[in-house]
Design an enzyme around this catalytic site. Structure first.
Site, PDB file in Angstrom:
ATOM      1  N   GLU A 149     132.356 100.336  -8.500  1.00  0.00           N
ATOM      2  CA  GLU A 149     131.807 101.564  -8.964  1.00  0.00           C
ATOM      3  C   GLU A 149     131.391 101.535 -10.368  1.00  0.00           C
ATOM      4  O   GLU A 149     130.696 102.286 -10.836  1.00  0.00           O
ATOM      5  CB  GLU A 149     132.637 102.725  -8.659  1.00  0.00           C
ATOM      6  N   GLU A 169     138.676 101.594  -0.434  1.00  0.00           N
ATOM      7  CA  GLU A 169     139.615 102.780  -0.558  1.00  0.00           C
ATOM      8  C   GLU A 169     140.124 103.382   0.776  1.00  0.00           C
ATOM      9  O   GLU A 169     141.386 103.669   0.897  1.00  0.00           O
ATOM     10  CB  GLU A 169     138.657 103.662  -1.499  1.00  0.00           C
TER      11      GLU A 169
END
Length: 297
Positions: A149, A169
């Site tokens: 990210e 995640e």
């Protein structure tokens, strides 16, 4: 019934699993020393290029609270240094750009600790996204979770041929929260982005390049040389013009066409009356390299 169910639970949780094997990383050895600084910055090419290096190679550059704070500080410093025209973001070592948040540090966090760290990381990513100067990622290996990210938060990505990207995640019970649900569907076909977010499966450099997430692929030993070539090219151009077109692209994204064009034309007209335009056209007609001044806005 209750006792047997509890025994089954214990048996289930004690079994080993290959669930994490595809991700190719784990916690660092506890006996490895931390570096003096978790993030390094070097100013090169007459201070026109800043190279930011995530510097916890012994932990695959996993992001701690301290690393996030240091990265924020460095980017905020670069933001107010007019001489810096372009930023390269990379990771130290031969294995990883960054595997994301340091799960070892998070293991004993309270809910308040976790939320406070999350706020700190949000500030880091926001600071990277809001930087007026061009900033790109040279991804030199594993880029997982918050590491991926962070790369997605820059203007573009180049990568080594051994790079991999993943958003694991959901595998540990989290919804990705560092930007990938927003950026991956813009960088990849939406269905592919959803598959990565839902499965946690890694994406190879070759596939990321084929799908448009990565601009260029280079052998790992040649990646930083390629990054410097790109940075030098950008730094040789008018920093005022470069920052203006970056702003026009970001502000115009998702807007109706005429609104986006209006944003573009504001940037264009500002450049038309700027001294860099006179210098650039003069240099072209005189067959010489232009000398552009530092950006003044």
């Amino acid at each position: 019934m209750t006792d047997r169910a509890e025994e089954d639970d214990v048996a289930t949780t004690s079994e080993t699993t290959d669930r994490w094997h595809a991700l190719d990383f784990g916690p660092p050895r506890p006996d490895l020393a931390e570096p003096d600084s978790p993030v390094l910055v070097d100013y090169v090419s007459g201070n026109r290029i800043a190279v930011i290096t995530l510097n916890r190679p012994q932990a695959d550059n996993a992001i701690t609270t301290e690393m996030g704070a240091r990265l924020t500080e460095i980017v905020e410093t670069i933001a107010v240094r007019p001489a810096v025209r372009v930023v390269i973001l990379t990771g130290a070592g031969e294995r990883a750009f960054s595997v994301g948040s340091d799960l070892r540090q998070r293991r004993d966090m309270t809910k308040e600790d976790w939320l406070r760290q999350r706020q700190d990381f949000d500030r880091t990513l926001y600071t990277v996204r809001q930087l007026r100067k061009p900033i790109f990622a040279a991804v030199n290996g594993i880029a997982y979770g918050g590491g991926s990210e962070l790369a997605q938060s820059t203007d573009f990505i180049i990568a080594s041929d051994n790079a991999t990207f993943a958003q694991p995640e959901a595998m540990i019970g989290l919804a990705a929260g560092g930007g990938s649900p927003v950026f991956l569907p813009r960088l990849l076909p939406p269905g592919k982005a959803l598959q990565l977010l839902m499965t946690g499966d890694p994406l190879t450099a070759d596939e990321a390049h084929r799908l448009g997430m990565v601009n260029e692929i280079h052998p790992r030993t040649e990646l930083m040389a390629a990054a410097h070539r790109i940075a030098e090219k950008i730094a040789s151009n008018s920093p005022t013009a470069v920052q203006a077109v970056k702003r026009a692209v970001h502000l115009g994204e998702g807007q109706p066409v005429e609104q986006a064009i209006a944003i573009m034309m504001e940037a264009h007209w500002r450049s038309a009356v700027h001294p860099d335009r006179v210098e650039g056209i003069g240099a072209f007609n005189e067959d010489r390299d232009p000398t552009f001044r530092d950006a003044d806005y």
